[in-house]
Structure formats: structure tokens, C-alpha cells
Design a protein around this motif. Structure first.
Motif, PDB file in Angstrom:
ATOM      1  N   VAL A  63       2.989  -6.018   2.483  1.00 44.12           N
ATOM      2  CA  VAL A  63       3.792  -6.951   3.271  1.00 44.12           C
ATOM      3  C   VAL A  63       4.808  -7.598   2.346  1.00 44.12           C
ATOM      4  CG1 VAL A  63       3.769  -9.109   4.575  1.00 44.12           C
ATOM      5  CG2 VAL A  63       1.958  -7.406   4.932  1.00 44.12           C
ATOM      6  N   THR A  64       6.065  -7.509   2.734  1.00 42.58           N
ATOM      7  CA  THR A  64       7.132  -8.143   1.962  1.00 42.58           C
ATOM      8  C   THR A  64       7.896  -9.088   2.879  1.00 42.58           C
ATOM      9  OG1 THR A  64       7.388  -6.193   0.559  1.00 42.58           O
ATOM     10  CG2 THR A  64       9.181  -7.776   0.548  1.00 42.58           C
ATOM     11  N   VAL A  65       7.961 -10.340   2.502  1.00 41.55           N
ATOM     12  CA  VAL A  65       8.679 -11.346   3.281  1.00 41.55           C
ATOM     13  C   VAL A  65       9.920 -11.741   2.490  1.00 41.55           C
ATOM     14  CG1 VAL A  65       8.551 -13.559   4.469  1.00 41.55           C
ATOM     15  CG2 VAL A  65       6.477 -12.167   4.169  1.00 41.55           C
ATOM     16  N   ASN A  94       1.915 -15.186  11.480  1.00 44.39           N
ATOM     17  CA  ASN A  94       3.114 -15.830  12.006  1.00 44.39           C
ATOM     18  C   ASN A  94       3.736 -16.762  10.966  1.00 44.39           C
ATOM     19  OD1 ASN A  94       2.813 -14.732  14.725  1.00 44.39           O
ATOM     20  ND2 ASN A  94       1.079 -16.135  14.932  1.00 44.39           N
ATOM     21  N   SER A  95       4.987 -17.124  11.227  1.00 49.95           N
ATOM     22  CA  SER A  95       5.708 -18.052  10.339  1.00 49.95           C
ATOM     23  C   SER A  95       5.591 -17.607   8.883  1.00 49.95           C
ATOM     24  CB  SER A  95       5.159 -19.475  10.517  1.00 49.95           C
ATOM     25  OG  SER A  95       5.270 -19.901  11.849  1.00 49.95           O
ATOM     26  N   LEU A  96       5.842 -16.342   8.654  1.00 52.02           N
ATOM     27  CA  LEU A  96       5.653 -15.785   7.319  1.00 52.02           C
ATOM     28  C   LEU A  96       6.631 -16.375   6.318  1.00 52.02           C
ATOM     29  CD1 LEU A  96       4.859 -12.142   8.347  1.00 52.02           C
ATOM     30  CD2 LEU A  96       3.362 -13.629   7.005  1.00 52.02           C
ATOM     31  N   ARG A  97       6.141 -16.502   5.104  1.00 47.51           N
ATOM     32  CA  ARG A  97       6.908 -17.104   4.004  1.00 47.51           C
ATOM     33  C   ARG A  97       7.016 -16.105   2.863  1.00 47.51           C
ATOM     34  NH1 ARG A  97       2.581 -22.049   4.078  1.00 47.51           N
ATOM     35  NH2 ARG A  97       3.188 -22.976   6.087  1.00 47.51           N
ATOM     36  N   PRO A  98       7.999 -16.243   2.008  1.00 43.77           N
ATOM     37  CA  PRO A  98       8.090 -15.320   0.868  1.00 43.77           C
ATOM     38  C   PRO A  98       6.811 -15.273   0.040  1.00 43.77           C
ATOM     39  CG  PRO A  98      10.130 -16.538   1.100  1.00 43.77           C
ATOM     40  CD  PRO A  98       9.167 -17.135   2.098  1.00 43.77           C
ATOM     41  N   GLU A  99       6.100 -16.378  -0.047  1.00 49.84           N
ATOM     42  CA  GLU A  99       4.854 -16.388  -0.831  1.00 49.84           C
ATOM     43  C   GLU A  99       3.720 -15.623  -0.162  1.00 49.84           C
ATOM     44  OE1 GLU A  99       6.669 -19.028   0.114  1.00 49.84           O
ATOM     45  OE2 GLU A  99       5.396 -20.738   0.699  1.00 49.84           O
ATOM     46  N   ASP A 100       3.922 -15.159   1.066  1.00 52.22           N
ATOM     47  CA  ASP A 100       2.930 -14.294   1.718  1.00 52.22           C
ATOM     48  C   ASP A 100       3.096 -12.839   1.295  1.00 52.22           C
ATOM     49  OD1 ASP A 100       3.433 -16.255   4.665  1.00 52.22           O
ATOM     50  OD2 ASP A 100       1.705 -16.348   3.307  1.00 52.22           O
ATOM     51  N   THR A 101       4.121 -12.549   0.524  1.00 50.87           N
ATOM     52  CA  THR A 101       4.333 -11.188   0.036  1.00 50.87           C
ATOM     53  C   THR A 101       3.160 -10.752  -0.825  1.00 50.87           C
ATOM     54  OG1 THR A 101       6.746 -11.378   0.094  1.00 50.87           O
ATOM     55  CG2 THR A 101       5.806  -9.742  -1.409  1.00 50.87           C
ATOM     56  N   ALA A 102       2.530  -9.634  -0.449  1.00 49.70           N
ATOM     57  CA  ALA A 102       1.337  -9.160  -1.138  1.00 49.70           C
ATOM     58  C   ALA A 102       0.895  -7.837  -0.533  1.00 49.70           C
ATOM     59  CB  ALA A 102       0.203 -10.181  -1.009  1.00 49.70           C
ATOM     60  N   ALA A 107      -1.197 -10.634  -4.429  1.00 49.02           N
ATOM     61  CA  ALA A 107       0.218 -10.637  -4.790  1.00 49.02           C
ATOM     62  C   ALA A 107       0.371 -10.161  -6.227  1.00 49.02           C
ATOM     63  CB  ALA A 107       0.798 -12.037  -4.634  1.00 49.02           C
ATOM     64  N   PRO A 108       1.531  -9.633  -6.577  1.00 48.24           N
ATOM     65  CA  PRO A 108       1.745  -9.164  -7.950  1.00 48.24           C
ATOM     66  C   PRO A 108       1.453 -10.257  -8.966  1.00 48.24           C
ATOM     67  CG  PRO A 108       3.541  -8.464  -6.536  1.00 48.24           C
ATOM     68  CD  PRO A 108       2.701  -9.403  -5.721  1.00 48.24           C
ATOM     69  N   GLY A 109       0.615  -9.927  -9.944  1.00 48.27           N
ATOM     70  CA  GLY A 109       0.301 -10.868 -11.001  1.00 48.27           C
ATOM     71  C   GLY A 109      -0.670 -11.961 -10.623  1.00 48.27           C
ATOM     72  N   GLU A 162      -5.829   0.544   6.804  1.00 47.10           N
ATOM     73  CA  GLU A 162      -4.953  -0.555   7.199  1.00 47.10           C
ATOM     74  C   GLU A 162      -3.583  -0.013   7.592  1.00 47.10           C
ATOM     75  OE1 GLU A 162      -7.283  -2.203   3.551  1.00 47.10           O
ATOM     76  OE2 GLU A 162      -6.282  -0.336   4.157  1.00 47.10           O
ATOM     77  N   SER A 163      -2.922  -0.725   8.482  1.00 45.97           N
ATOM     78  CA  SER A 163      -1.558  -0.385   8.866  1.00 45.97           C
ATOM     79  C   SER A 163      -0.863  -1.648   9.363  1.00 45.97           C
ATOM     80  CB  SER A 163      -1.533   0.705   9.932  1.00 45.97           C
ATOM     81  OG  SER A 163      -2.191   0.265  11.103  1.00 45.97           O
ATOM     82  N   GLY A 164       0.441  -1.556   9.538  1.00 43.04           N
ATOM     83  CA  GLY A 164       1.195  -2.653  10.121  1.00 43.04           C
ATOM     84  C   GLY A 164       2.025  -3.452   9.141  1.00 43.04           C
ATOM     85  N   GLY A 165       1.897  -3.164   7.857  1.00 40.52           N
ATOM     86  CA  GLY A 165       2.696  -3.878   6.875  1.00 40.52           C
ATOM     87  C   GLY A 165       4.156  -3.460   6.940  1.00 40.52           C
ATOM     88  N   GLY A 166       4.977  -4.167   6.194  1.00 41.71           N
ATOM     89  CA  GLY A 166       6.389  -3.838   6.157  1.00 41.71           C
ATOM     90  C   GLY A 166       7.207  -4.996   5.643  1.00 41.71           C
ATOM     91  N   LEU A 167       8.503  -4.891   5.852  1.00 40.11           N
ATOM     92  CA  LEU A 167       9.446  -5.922   5.437  1.00 40.11           C
ATOM     93  C   LEU A 167       9.761  -6.818   6.631  1.00 40.11           C
ATOM     94  CD1 LEU A 167      11.525  -7.141   3.422  1.00 40.11           C
ATOM     95  CD2 LEU A 167      13.146  -5.402   4.251  1.00 40.11           C
TER      96      LEU A 167
END
Length: 129
Positions: free
Chosen positions: A125-127, A89-97, A45-47, A6-11
Motif C-alpha cells: 500500500v502506497t499513500v 479509510n482516510s489514508l495517510r502517507p504514514e500508512d504506506t507499508a 513500513a520500510p525501516g 492478500e490482495s487489494g493493495g496499490g497506490l
């Protein structure tokens, strides 16, 4: 087993977009493809428990989405049938994982379950603003 990378993740900021890639490592070099497999995207996601986002049948092109992913996320495959993408698209903080892909030998027929014989290492991925 086909190794997956996999690739393409980030902040990314809230509201932003990312495109993740899941490549069957070494396939193109040997003339092989992901045909007759399904490729799942998962996230964890964490936890929290791992959850299935989407699946694409490489041979038919059929796609499947979790309710929370439909409309914002799009799964697709390349013409060479060696790489699968997840456009977010339209990423949200809860998409962080951590986002993972996996090979489903049942070609998504049992969505959202699958029979997996290979997993990637994941991309983070961190939003956040």
C-alpha cells in the motif's frame, strides 16, 4: 497450514480508501473455512518494525484494533468464512507499508500477540499524491 493470499493493495492519494482482502487459498474448493481461527492484519513500513493492526475471531466475530487503527480501519469476514477484509479509510502517507495477514490459532485471545501458523506474502500500500 492454510495458505493465505492478500490482495487489494496499490497506490492511493491521501484521504483515500482501500479494501484489502486475505483469502484462505483453496478453502472453498474443498469445503473448508477459517472457522476457529483468528486472522491478524499486520503492516511493515520500510525501516520499521512490523506492527499488528487488527484481529478478527472468525467463529465469534470479535474484533480487536491497535489504537492507531481504531476509527479508520475496519476488519470483517465474509459469510463463507474463507476471506477476511481490511477496509482502510482516510489514508495517510504514514500508512504506506506492506500489509500482511496471518492465521492465529488462538483466535485473537492473546491480542495483540498471537500464535501464528500461516502468513500471506503481503500486499503493498502506497499513500502518496
Amino acid at each position: 497450514q492454510v495458505p493465505l493470499v492478500e490482495s487489494g493493495g496499490g497506490l492511493v492519494q491521501p484521504g483515500g480508501s482501500l479494501r484489502l482482502s486475505c483469502e484462505g487459498s483453496g478453502l472453498a474448493d474443498h469445503g473448508y473455512t477459517l472457522d476457529y481461527y483468528g486472522i491478524f492484519w499486520f503492516r511493515q513500513a520500510p525501516g520499521k518494525e512490523r506492527e499488528a493492526l487488527s484481529c478478527i475471531s472468525i467463529s465469534s466475530g470479535s474484533t480487536y484494533y491497535a489504537d492507531f487503527a481504531r476509527g479508520r480501519f475496519t476488519i470483517s469476514g465474509d459469510n463463507a468464512k474463507t476471506t477476511v477484509y481490511l477496509e482502510m479509510n482516510s489514508l495517510r502517507p504514514e500508512d504506506t507499508a506492506d500489509y500482511y495477514c496471518a492465521i492465529d490459532t488462538r483466535e485473537c485471545l492473546d491480542w495483540p500477540r498471537g500464535t501464528f501458523n500461516s502468513w500471506g506474502q503481503g500486499t503493498q500500500v502506497t499513500v502518496s499524491s
